[in-house]
Motif scaffolding. Structure first.
Motif, PDB file in Angstrom:
ATOM      1  N   PRO A   1       0.744  -1.390  -0.309  1.00  0.00           N
ATOM      2  CA  PRO A   1       0.093   0.433   0.169  1.00  0.00           C
ATOM      3  C   PRO A   1       0.605   1.230  -0.042  1.00  0.00           C
ATOM      4  CG  PRO A   1       0.274  -1.293   1.767  1.00  0.00           C
ATOM      5  CD  PRO A   1       1.064  -1.581   1.291  1.00  0.00           C
ATOM      6  N   ASP A   2       2.176   1.274   0.204  1.00  0.00           N
ATOM      7  CA  ASP A   2       3.239   2.472   0.736  1.00  0.00           C
ATOM      8  C   ASP A   2       3.304   2.680  -1.012  1.00  0.00           C
ATOM      9  OD1 ASP A   2       2.091   2.574   3.117  1.00  0.00           O
ATOM     10  OD2 ASP A   2       3.891   1.332   3.937  1.00  0.00           O
ATOM     11  N   GLU A   3       3.635   1.398  -1.753  1.00  0.00           N
ATOM     12  CA  GLU A   3       4.171   1.788  -3.332  1.00  0.00           C
ATOM     13  C   GLU A   3       3.310   1.721  -4.468  1.00  0.00           C
ATOM     14  OE1 GLU A   3       6.904   0.116   0.043  1.00  0.00           O
ATOM     15  OE2 GLU A   3       5.494  -0.244  -0.557  1.00  0.00           O
ATOM     16  N   ILE A   4       2.268   1.324  -4.274  1.00  0.00           N
ATOM     17  CA  ILE A   4       1.205   1.172  -4.825  1.00  0.00           C
ATOM     18  C   ILE A   4       0.214   1.878  -4.878  1.00  0.00           C
ATOM     19  CG2 ILE A   4      -0.205  -0.272  -6.823  1.00  0.00           C
ATOM     20  CD1 ILE A   4       2.549  -1.259  -7.009  1.00  0.00           C
ATOM     21  N   LEU A   5      -0.150   3.025  -5.979  1.00  0.00           N
ATOM     22  CA  LEU A   5      -0.717   3.993  -5.468  1.00  0.00           C
ATOM     23  C   LEU A   5      -2.499   3.356  -5.807  1.00  0.00           C
ATOM     24  CD1 LEU A   5      -2.316   6.573  -5.007  1.00  0.00           C
ATOM     25  CD2 LEU A   5      -1.809   6.837  -7.690  1.00  0.00           C
ATOM     26  N   LYS A   6      -2.779   1.947  -7.517  1.00  0.00           N
ATOM     27  CA  LYS A   6      -3.806   1.513  -7.615  1.00  0.00           C
ATOM     28  C   LYS A   6      -3.394   1.295  -8.498  1.00  0.00           C
ATOM     29  CE  LYS A   6      -5.571   5.427 -10.414  1.00  0.00           C
ATOM     30  NZ  LYS A   6      -6.704   7.029 -11.013  1.00  0.00           N
ATOM     31  N   ILE A   7      -4.618  -0.137  -9.147  1.00  0.00           N
ATOM     32  CA  ILE A   7      -4.344  -1.015 -10.551  1.00  0.00           C
ATOM     33  C   ILE A   7      -5.332  -0.112 -11.486  1.00  0.00           C
ATOM     34  CG2 ILE A   7      -4.238  -2.984 -12.047  1.00  0.00           C
ATOM     35  CD1 ILE A   7      -2.516  -3.213  -9.720  1.00  0.00           C
ATOM     36  N   ASN A   8      -4.415   0.691 -12.237  1.00  0.00           N
ATOM     37  CA  ASN A   8      -6.023   2.080 -13.323  1.00  0.00           C
ATOM     38  C   ASN A   8      -6.571   0.703 -13.833  1.00  0.00           C
ATOM     39  OD1 ASN A   8      -4.544   4.135 -12.340  1.00  0.00           O
ATOM     40  ND2 ASN A   8      -2.831   3.587 -13.591  1.00  0.00           N
ATOM     41  N   ALA A   9      -5.836  -0.659 -14.675  1.00  0.00           N
ATOM     42  CA  ALA A   9      -6.620  -0.631 -15.963  1.00  0.00           C
ATOM     43  C   ALA A   9      -5.713  -2.872 -16.190  1.00  0.00           C
ATOM     44  CB  ALA A   9      -7.261  -0.376 -16.832  1.00  0.00           C
ATOM     45  N   SER A  10      -7.263  -3.275 -16.122  1.00  0.00           N
ATOM     46  CA  SER A  10      -6.057  -4.830 -17.246  1.00  0.00           C
ATOM     47  C   SER A  10      -7.697  -5.430 -17.834  1.00  0.00           C
ATOM     48  CB  SER A  10      -5.543  -5.543 -15.773  1.00  0.00           C
ATOM     49  OG  SER A  10      -7.696  -6.300 -15.580  1.00  0.00           O
ATOM     50  N   TYR A  11      -6.377  -5.988 -18.856  1.00  0.00           N
ATOM     51  CA  TYR A  11      -7.632  -6.154 -20.353  1.00  0.00           C
ATOM     52  C   TYR A  11      -8.637  -7.272 -19.075  1.00  0.00           C
ATOM     53  CZ  TYR A  11      -8.562  -9.827 -23.209  1.00  0.00           C
ATOM     54  OH  TYR A  11      -9.515 -10.386 -24.528  1.00  0.00           O
ATOM     55  N   TRP A  12      -7.669  -7.996 -18.332  1.00  0.00           N
ATOM     56  CA  TRP A  12      -9.423  -8.965 -17.607  1.00  0.00           C
ATOM     57  C   TRP A  12     -10.185  -8.492 -17.223  1.00  0.00           C
ATOM     58  CZ3 TRP A  12      -3.855  -9.037 -17.548  1.00  0.00           C
ATOM     59  CH2 TRP A  12      -3.412 -10.211 -18.694  1.00  0.00           C
ATOM     60  N   SER A  13      -9.820  -7.089 -16.520  1.00  0.00           N
ATOM     61  CA  SER A  13     -11.215  -5.980 -15.334  1.00  0.00           C
ATOM     62  C   SER A  13     -12.289  -5.414 -16.384  1.00  0.00           C
ATOM     63  CB  SER A  13     -10.495  -5.226 -14.166  1.00  0.00           C
ATOM     64  OG  SER A  13      -9.646  -4.361 -15.154  1.00  0.00           O
ATOM     65  N   THR A  14     -11.522  -4.672 -17.771  1.00  0.00           N
ATOM     66  CA  THR A  14     -12.629  -4.347 -19.031  1.00  0.00           C
ATOM     67  C   THR A  14     -12.573  -4.691 -19.582  1.00  0.00           C
ATOM     68  OG1 THR A  14     -10.259  -3.707 -19.431  1.00  0.00           O
ATOM     69  CG2 THR A  14     -10.502  -1.950 -18.039  1.00  0.00           C
ATOM     70  N   LYS A  15     -11.855  -6.305 -20.234  1.00  0.00           N
ATOM     71  CA  LYS A  15     -12.076  -6.612 -21.434  1.00  0.00           C
ATOM     72  C   LYS A  15     -12.251  -5.414 -22.788  1.00  0.00           C
ATOM     73  CE  LYS A  15     -13.227 -10.873 -19.498  1.00  0.00           C
ATOM     74  NZ  LYS A  15     -11.965 -12.148 -20.140  1.00  0.00           N
ATOM     75  N   ILE A  16     -11.413  -4.436 -22.716  1.00  0.00           N
ATOM     76  CA  ILE A  16     -11.675  -3.953 -23.479  1.00  0.00           C
ATOM     77  C   ILE A  16     -10.417  -4.287 -24.758  1.00  0.00           C
ATOM     78  CG2 ILE A  16     -10.363  -1.904 -24.349  1.00  0.00           C
ATOM     79  CD1 ILE A  16     -11.556  -0.536 -21.865  1.00  0.00           C
ATOM     80  N   ALA A  17     -10.929  -4.688 -26.238  1.00  0.00           N
ATOM     81  CA  ALA A  17     -10.266  -5.576 -26.908  1.00  0.00           C
ATOM     82  C   ALA A  17      -8.781  -4.553 -27.625  1.00  0.00           C
ATOM     83  CB  ALA A  17     -11.178  -5.303 -28.433  1.00  0.00           C
ATOM     84  N   LEU A  18      -8.807  -3.440 -27.140  1.00  0.00           N
ATOM     85  CA  LEU A  18      -7.305  -2.652 -27.324  1.00  0.00           C
ATOM     86  C   LEU A  18      -6.294  -3.624 -26.176  1.00  0.00           C
ATOM     87  CD1 LEU A  18      -8.724   0.325 -28.641  1.00  0.00           C
ATOM     88  CD2 LEU A  18      -7.665  -1.102 -30.167  1.00  0.00           C
ATOM     89  N   MET A  19      -6.596  -3.587 -25.524  1.00  0.00           N
ATOM     90  CA  MET A  19      -5.613  -4.146 -24.333  1.00  0.00           C
ATOM     91  C   MET A  19      -5.154  -5.223 -24.383  1.00  0.00           C
ATOM     92  SD  MET A  19      -6.658  -1.996 -20.940  1.00  0.00           S
ATOM     93  CE  MET A  19      -5.732  -2.365 -19.960  1.00  0.00           C
ATOM     94  N   ALA A  20      -5.192  -6.031 -25.532  1.00  0.00           N
ATOM     95  CA  ALA A  20      -4.773  -7.121 -26.207  1.00  0.00           C
ATOM     96  C   ALA A  20      -4.192  -7.543 -27.544  1.00  0.00           C
ATOM     97  CB  ALA A  20      -5.749  -8.566 -25.796  1.00  0.00           C
ATOM     98  N   ASP A  21      -3.646  -7.817 -27.361  1.00  0.00           N
ATOM     99  CA  ASP A  21      -3.304  -7.906 -29.399  1.00  0.00           C
ATOM    100  C   ASP A  21      -4.586  -8.783 -30.052  1.00  0.00           C
ATOM    101  OD1 ASP A  21      -2.516 -10.880 -28.261  1.00  0.00           O
ATOM    102  OD2 ASP A  21      -0.470 -10.618 -29.590  1.00  0.00           O
ATOM    103  N   PRO A  22      -4.449  -8.825 -31.958  1.00  0.00           N
ATOM    104  CA  PRO A  22      -5.254  -9.433 -32.149  1.00  0.00           C
ATOM    105  C   PRO A  22      -5.260 -11.392 -32.029  1.00  0.00           C
ATOM    106  CG  PRO A  22      -4.315  -7.873 -33.616  1.00  0.00           C
ATOM    107  CD  PRO A  22      -3.644  -7.940 -32.261  1.00  0.00           C
ATOM    108  N   SER A  23      -4.245 -11.345 -31.191  1.00  0.00           N
ATOM    109  CA  SER A  23      -4.242 -12.989 -31.626  1.00  0.00           C
ATOM    110  C   SER A  23      -4.646 -12.773 -30.186  1.00  0.00           C
ATOM    111  CB  SER A  23      -2.678 -13.475 -31.957  1.00  0.00           C
ATOM    112  OG  SER A  23      -1.866 -13.113 -31.221  1.00  0.00           O
ATOM    113  N   LYS A  24      -4.697 -12.114 -28.797  1.00  0.00           N
ATOM    114  CA  LYS A  24      -5.167 -12.723 -27.398  1.00  0.00           C
ATOM    115  C   LYS A  24      -4.210 -13.020 -27.722  1.00  0.00           C
ATOM    116  CE  LYS A  24      -8.862 -10.412 -27.818  1.00  0.00           C
ATOM    117  NZ  LYS A  24     -10.120 -11.301 -27.799  1.00  0.00           N
TER     118      LYS A  24
END
Length: 466
Positions: free
Chosen positions: A102-125
């Protein structure tokens, strides 16, 4: 003044060596851990409009943390990043990363698995990434916090590679530190061998190296002292090593060569030391004064890293000159004619002024003075030709292209082509800072050379180096 100083150094040679070497070593001991006092800031003009706008934006929306750390995850052979077990493993790791630090990590901004946004992975997955924010009110604090937790990003059995601002700048700093260390290891012995052939003896060759070693050691202490009064950029470390070693050896050559000439002319050791300080010592002091005055011009620039270069270089130049007119003459006073000891007899002969003027170098100098245009014109043309490669030079911010090719693969794979998925007014573009993994052969995933903060299921060291 210089004659008086030369006589004084000769009379108090043991006291001068004891006091000066003790002082230099004390400064060196004080300078241990210098890297912990250096800053990662200072690259921008604090009075520029862009910096003012950035401060306003950070004050309004908070610091932009989107590209602090971008971990890129590669799916196992035969699977994709949509595999439930693989996704659960990544998500659990990210959650634990934030919870355990908690003293070093502010937050997890986003990840592919939390957002499922296609642009956060390559086309081949085959690859996908996340964005992690690091705590810190300034660049130095953010960099220090990242160093504390970077090993926590790696997951056993998963190929993880880190990119983003902190991994890239961290690798740049580590690369510079390794390069400087390698330079010191390789350059000093190489220069020692060269000096042996110049002087024809081990003792004479070692004297300029002693000056160089003491200069670098003591300059680190002076720079650390300066860090308590102002911000000093980490770029100062290679400056101290390169300039300190180069000038110290140069000044050492002046002094030792002149002393040997005076001994060859038949002067006693005391007179030779006095005359050496009067002539070569004066040259050293005037040279150092001119260099310090020139470097002082860097202090008028607003960028902190340029001022840091001035701090380190000025400290190294002054110390090299001081050691050259104190410690070195005192050692020469003790050695006397033994300055040519431990050498080859046919190379060891000290030469008088007449012998030097009639040597190859002496005749070459005379020829140059008689034919100035024949020498000047070709040299100037050659120097102008050497400027051709920089005609296409491009300046830019810190990115992975500054790294040697052997350290780039992880960052290269993470070059960005998508935009920030984070909502709200503080979102920033992924397009230039955040990565999107691209498809590449399995055999090219493992970077070689210096550490590139990556870890594969086939390696358990952290960070991985090959």
């Amino acid at each position: 003044m210089f004659a008086t100083w030369g006589r004084l150094v000769y009379r108090l040679r043991f006291a001068v060596i004891g006091a000066m070497v003790g002082l230099m070593l004390a400064l060196g001991a004080y300078g241990l851990g210098l890297e912990n006092n250096l800053s990662q800031s200072g690259w921008d003009d604090p009075g520029s409009e862009s910096v003012a706008a950035a401060k306003l934006a950070d004050g309004t929306f908070g610091r932009d943390t989107v590209a602090d750390v971008i971990p890129v995850y590669t799916a196992p052979e035969g699977k994709t990043v949509d595999d439930p077990a693989f996704g659960a493993k990544i998500t659990k790791s990210l959650d634990e990363l934030a919870a355990n630090n908690p003293d070093e990590i502010l937050k997890i901004n986003a990840s592919y698995w939390s957002t499922k946004i296609a642009l956060m992975a390559d086309p081949s997955k085959e690859h996908a990434f996340a964005s992690v924010a690091i705590k810190g009110d300034n660049d130095t604090e953010v960099a220090a916090n990242f160093k504390k937790v970077r090993d926590e990003f790696y997951i056993d059995g998963v190929d993880v590679q880190l990119t983003g601002l902190q991994p890239v700048t961290g690798t740049l700093n580590d690369t510079m530190a390794n390069d400087v260390h390698r330079m010191e290891i390789l350059a000093i012995p190489a220069v020692g061998v060269l000096l042996f052939f110049i002087f024809g003896g081990v003792v004479a060759a070692a004297l300029p190296l002693i000056v160089g070693g003491l200069t670098i050691i003591a300059a680190n202490g002076v720079v650390k002292l300066i860090t308590h009064f102002t911000e000093v950029n980490a770029f100062v470390v290679p400056v101290v090593s390169l300039i300190g070693l180069g000038l110290a050896i140069d000044y050492g050559l002046f002094m030792v060569s002149r002393f040997r000439e005076e001994i060859a002319e038949g002067y006693s050791t005391g007179d030779a030391v006095r005359r050496t300080v009067m002539t070569a010592g004066r040259t050293v002091i005037f040279s150092a004064t001119m260099i310090v005055a020139s470097l002082g011009g860097l202090l008028i620039f607003p960028q902190g890293f340029l001022k840091s270069v001035a701090y380190g270089a000025i400290a190294a130049v002054i110390l090299a000159a001081v050691i050259s007119v104190t410690v070195l003459p005192a050692i020469l006073a003790i050695l006397g004619r033994r300055v040519d000891a431990l050498g080859l007899s046919f190379m060891r002969k000290t030469k008088t002024t007449d012998e030097i003027e009639n040597s190859v170098w002496g005749r070459l100098t005379q020829w140059v003075m008689k034919h100035p245009l024949k020498v000047t014109i070709p040299i100037v043309i050659g120097l102008l030709l050497l400027t051709i490669p920089i005609s296409n030079i491009k300046f830019g911010g810190i990115n992975e292209t500054y790294l040697p090719r052997t350290t780039r693969p992880a960052s290269r794979r993470a070059s960005s082509t998508s935009c920030s998925p984070t909502p709200g007014p503080s979102r920033s573009s992924w397009c230039s800072t955040a990565p999107r993994a691209r498809r590449s052969p399995r055999s090219s995933r493992r970077p070689t050379g210096r550490p590139v903060w990556s870890r594969s299921s086939r390696s358990t060291t952290r960070p991985r180096t090959e």
